[in-house]
Design a protein around this motif. Structure first.
Motif, PDB file in Angstrom:
ATOM      1  N   LEU A 161      -6.121  -6.100 -23.376  1.00  0.00           N
ATOM      2  CA  LEU A 161      -5.705  -7.227 -22.502  1.00  0.00           C
ATOM      3  C   LEU A 161      -5.389  -6.967 -21.310  1.00  0.00           C
ATOM      4  O   LEU A 161      -6.217  -7.905 -20.501  1.00  0.00           O
ATOM      5  CB  LEU A 161      -5.025  -8.677 -23.593  1.00  0.00           C
ATOM      6  N   ILE A 162      -4.494  -6.129 -21.299  1.00  0.00           N
ATOM      7  CA  ILE A 162      -3.932  -6.003 -19.510  1.00  0.00           C
ATOM      8  C   ILE A 162      -5.168  -5.317 -18.853  1.00  0.00           C
ATOM      9  O   ILE A 162      -5.670  -5.609 -17.669  1.00  0.00           O
ATOM     10  CB  ILE A 162      -3.059  -4.867 -19.575  1.00  0.00           C
ATOM     11  N   ALA A 163      -6.086  -4.391 -19.657  1.00  0.00           N
ATOM     12  CA  ALA A 163      -7.084  -3.757 -18.645  1.00  0.00           C
ATOM     13  C   ALA A 163      -8.399  -4.551 -18.848  1.00  0.00           C
ATOM     14  O   ALA A 163      -8.698  -4.217 -17.815  1.00  0.00           O
ATOM     15  CB  ALA A 163      -7.372  -2.786 -19.795  1.00  0.00           C
ATOM     16  N   LEU A 164      -8.419  -5.445 -19.266  1.00  0.00           N
ATOM     17  CA  LEU A 164      -9.307  -6.793 -19.682  1.00  0.00           C
ATOM     18  C   LEU A 164      -9.037  -7.448 -17.796  1.00  0.00           C
ATOM     19  O   LEU A 164      -9.593  -7.959 -17.178  1.00  0.00           O
ATOM     20  CB  LEU A 164      -9.759  -7.478 -20.885  1.00  0.00           C
ATOM     21  N   SER A 165      -7.804  -7.665 -18.181  1.00  0.00           N
ATOM     22  CA  SER A 165      -7.584  -8.693 -16.869  1.00  0.00           C
ATOM     23  C   SER A 165      -7.911  -8.173 -15.972  1.00  0.00           C
ATOM     24  O   SER A 165      -7.974  -8.447 -14.417  1.00  0.00           O
ATOM     25  CB  SER A 165      -5.623  -9.098 -17.288  1.00  0.00           C
ATOM     26  N   GLY A 166      -7.316  -6.414 -15.821  1.00  0.00           N
ATOM     27  CA  GLY A 166      -7.558  -6.388 -14.290  1.00  0.00           C
ATOM     28  C   GLY A 166      -8.781  -5.795 -13.866  1.00  0.00           C
ATOM     29  O   GLY A 166      -9.329  -6.006 -12.901  1.00  0.00           O
ATOM     30  N   ALA A 167      -9.473  -5.945 -14.633  1.00  0.00           N
ATOM     31  CA  ALA A 167     -11.430  -5.791 -14.435  1.00  0.00           C
ATOM     32  C   ALA A 167     -12.144  -7.093 -13.830  1.00  0.00           C
ATOM     33  O   ALA A 167     -12.909  -7.104 -13.384  1.00  0.00           O
ATOM     34  CB  ALA A 167     -11.929  -5.161 -16.278  1.00  0.00           C
ATOM     35  N   PHE A 181     -17.172  -3.426 -20.844  1.00  0.00           N
ATOM     36  CA  PHE A 181     -17.070  -2.161 -22.647  1.00  0.00           C
ATOM     37  C   PHE A 181     -16.161  -2.348 -22.873  1.00  0.00           C
ATOM     38  O   PHE A 181     -15.058  -2.729 -23.593  1.00  0.00           O
ATOM     39  CB  PHE A 181     -16.985  -0.884 -21.503  1.00  0.00           C
ATOM     40  N   ALA A 182     -14.853  -3.565 -21.471  1.00  0.00           N
ATOM     41  CA  ALA A 182     -12.956  -4.111 -22.391  1.00  0.00           C
ATOM     42  C   ALA A 182     -13.834  -5.337 -23.350  1.00  0.00           C
ATOM     43  O   ALA A 182     -12.487  -4.788 -24.410  1.00  0.00           O
ATOM     44  CB  ALA A 182     -12.393  -4.273 -20.703  1.00  0.00           C
ATOM     45  N   VAL A 183     -14.481  -5.306 -23.018  1.00  0.00           N
ATOM     46  CA  VAL A 183     -14.505  -6.745 -24.153  1.00  0.00           C
ATOM     47  C   VAL A 183     -15.136  -6.243 -25.321  1.00  0.00           C
ATOM     48  O   VAL A 183     -14.123  -6.977 -27.015  1.00  0.00           O
ATOM     49  CB  VAL A 183     -15.680  -8.046 -24.039  1.00  0.00           C
ATOM     50  N   ALA A 184     -16.148  -5.278 -25.731  1.00  0.00           N
ATOM     51  CA  ALA A 184     -16.015  -4.292 -26.426  1.00  0.00           C
ATOM     52  C   ALA A 184     -15.178  -3.687 -27.554  1.00  0.00           C
ATOM     53  O   ALA A 184     -14.973  -3.643 -28.358  1.00  0.00           O
ATOM     54  CB  ALA A 184     -17.798  -3.540 -25.712  1.00  0.00           C
TER      55      ALA A 184
END
Length: 401
Positions: free
Chosen positions: A290-296, A380-383
């Motif tokens: 979730l943190i990586a997705l928020s950064g993206a 990619f992050a969502v997948a």
């Protein structure tokens, strides 16, 4: 003696991380100097990754025959020679040639040292091992940035020369410490007792004869690994080009910013090693995603350039716990009977994601624009997140949160 050898192993993992981030940081300058199209970086990256996959697959037999010390020494020597070849390479063709031993050497070091630490040292050292990879991956762009900040379009070559010199220094250290690898036998009796206990656990688990790939949830775990490495490698390779071409950042500054992305991974893994005492692997994996997705998402938004810097750091911090926690969770998820085999499959899919996803973005960017970079990272992050959550649903909530 065991502590001294462990320091050598950590140094070797720093050297493993050093060249991993160099190509992405230097490519905006290399591209102009060599007159190469944008997507060529993806092909070079794929060549290196293919070499890593091949050496990882065959390293088991080589390690058994020659031992971890000798294999590590030869492998680091190969990477040093390859990096020196990058310094002298007159064309893309020669870079492709040098990329082969770079990948072959890296894969053997990765597999050999992970196995050696797992067998001879306590489990916590495995977490620190991957942290030291991040140290090397962070230093790589920082070193390169000092050289490409000049006016010369060929200044990137000096960056590769310095990294090669560092690798050759490690080669010398490894040569003189070869006798230590056979002498260090850490708590063999305790290890034997642990393996007996693990065997009892396997018997008591009443596991079936189901093949590893048929084990419930394995395919979703492999998909998660694939997209995780797709995110990590794609950000590392194309982040600098995105900053230079879309955000208007100088090549030296862009390389420095990418180093903070790797620093986020490094610091995050260092912290993760401590908080695993209080927080479960699954929780760390979920929050990391979730943190990586928020950064993206921050990278996608039309914000000032400074927010891109923050976005890269957040992506790095988010990615930090995912890979080591997924590896550590494997026996819990799928049982100890097949854990080693499934671990191998997971590494293979991880390398596959590293091999194909960054070149895919490079090809797409050459047809459109590198501006699609953050959108692809979000996809990619969502997948990755959806695959991981599907796996949690399949396995149930019995060991969770």
């Amino acid at each position: 003696m065991a502590t001294f050898l462990l320091i050598i192993i950590y140094l070797a993992f720093i050297s493993l991380g050093l060249p991993d981030s160099l190509l992405g940081a230097a490519w905006p300058v290399m591209q102009g100097d060599l007159g190469a199209p944008l997507e060529t970086a993806g092909l070079l990256f794929m060549t290196i990754a293919c070499g890593t996959i091949i050496s990882s697959l065959i390293s088991g037999r080589i390690l058994k025959r020659y031992g971890t010390g000798k294999v590590t020494f030869v492998s680091v020597l190969m990477t040093a020679v390859a990096l020196l070849g990058f310094h002298f390479a007159p064309s893309i063709v020669w870079l492709m040639v040098c990329a082969v031993p770079l990948g072959l050497g890296a894969g053997a070091v990765d597999t050999g040292l992970n196995d050696y630490v797992a067998v001879n040292y306590k489990a916590r050292h495995m977490s620190w091992l991957h942290c030291f990879w991040g140290v090397g991956a962070t230093l790589g762009p920082i070193i390169m940035a000092q050289f490409i900040s000049g006016d010369s379009s060929s200044s990137w070559r000096n960056g590769y020369f310095l990294i090669a010199a560092i690798q050759f220094a490690l080669v010398i250290i490894l040569f003189f410490t070869l006798p230590l690898w056979k002498k260090v036998k850490v708590k063999r009796n305790d290890r034997l007792l642990e393996e007996i206990d693990e065997l009892k656990d396997v018997i008591n688990e009443k596991e079936t004869n189901t093949k590893p790939l048929q084990t419930k949830g394995v395919k979703w775990a492999l998909t998660t690994f694939f997209f995780y490495c797709g995110v990590e490698a794609t950000v590392g390779l194309w982040g600098s080009s995105f900053l230079v071409n879309i955000k208007g950042i100088s090549v030296a500054t862009a390389a420095g910013w990418i180093s903070f992305y790797y620093a986020g991974i490094t610091v995050g893994r260092l912290i993760t090693g401590f908080i695993t005492y209080k927080v479960t692997n699954r929780t760390l994996i979920r929050w990391g995603q979730l943190i990586a997705l928020s950064g993206a998402i921050i990278l996608v938004l039309p914000l000032p350039s400074a927010f891109s810097f923050v976005g890269f750091i957040i992506v790095g911090l988010g990615l930090a716990p995912i890979f080591p926690c997924m590896l550590h969770e494997t026996p819990t998820r799928f049982g100890k009977k097949h854990s080693q085999t499934i671990m191998g499959y997971q590494m293979a899919f991880a390398y596959t994601g590293t091999t194909f996803m960054p070149p895919l973005l490079g090809f797409m960017a050459s047809q459109m624009t590198i501006g699609i970079f953050p959108i692809v990272i979000v996809i990619f992050a969502v997948a990755m997140l959806l695959s991981s959550e599907k796996l949690n649903i399949i396995l149930g909530r019995k060991n969770a949160y």
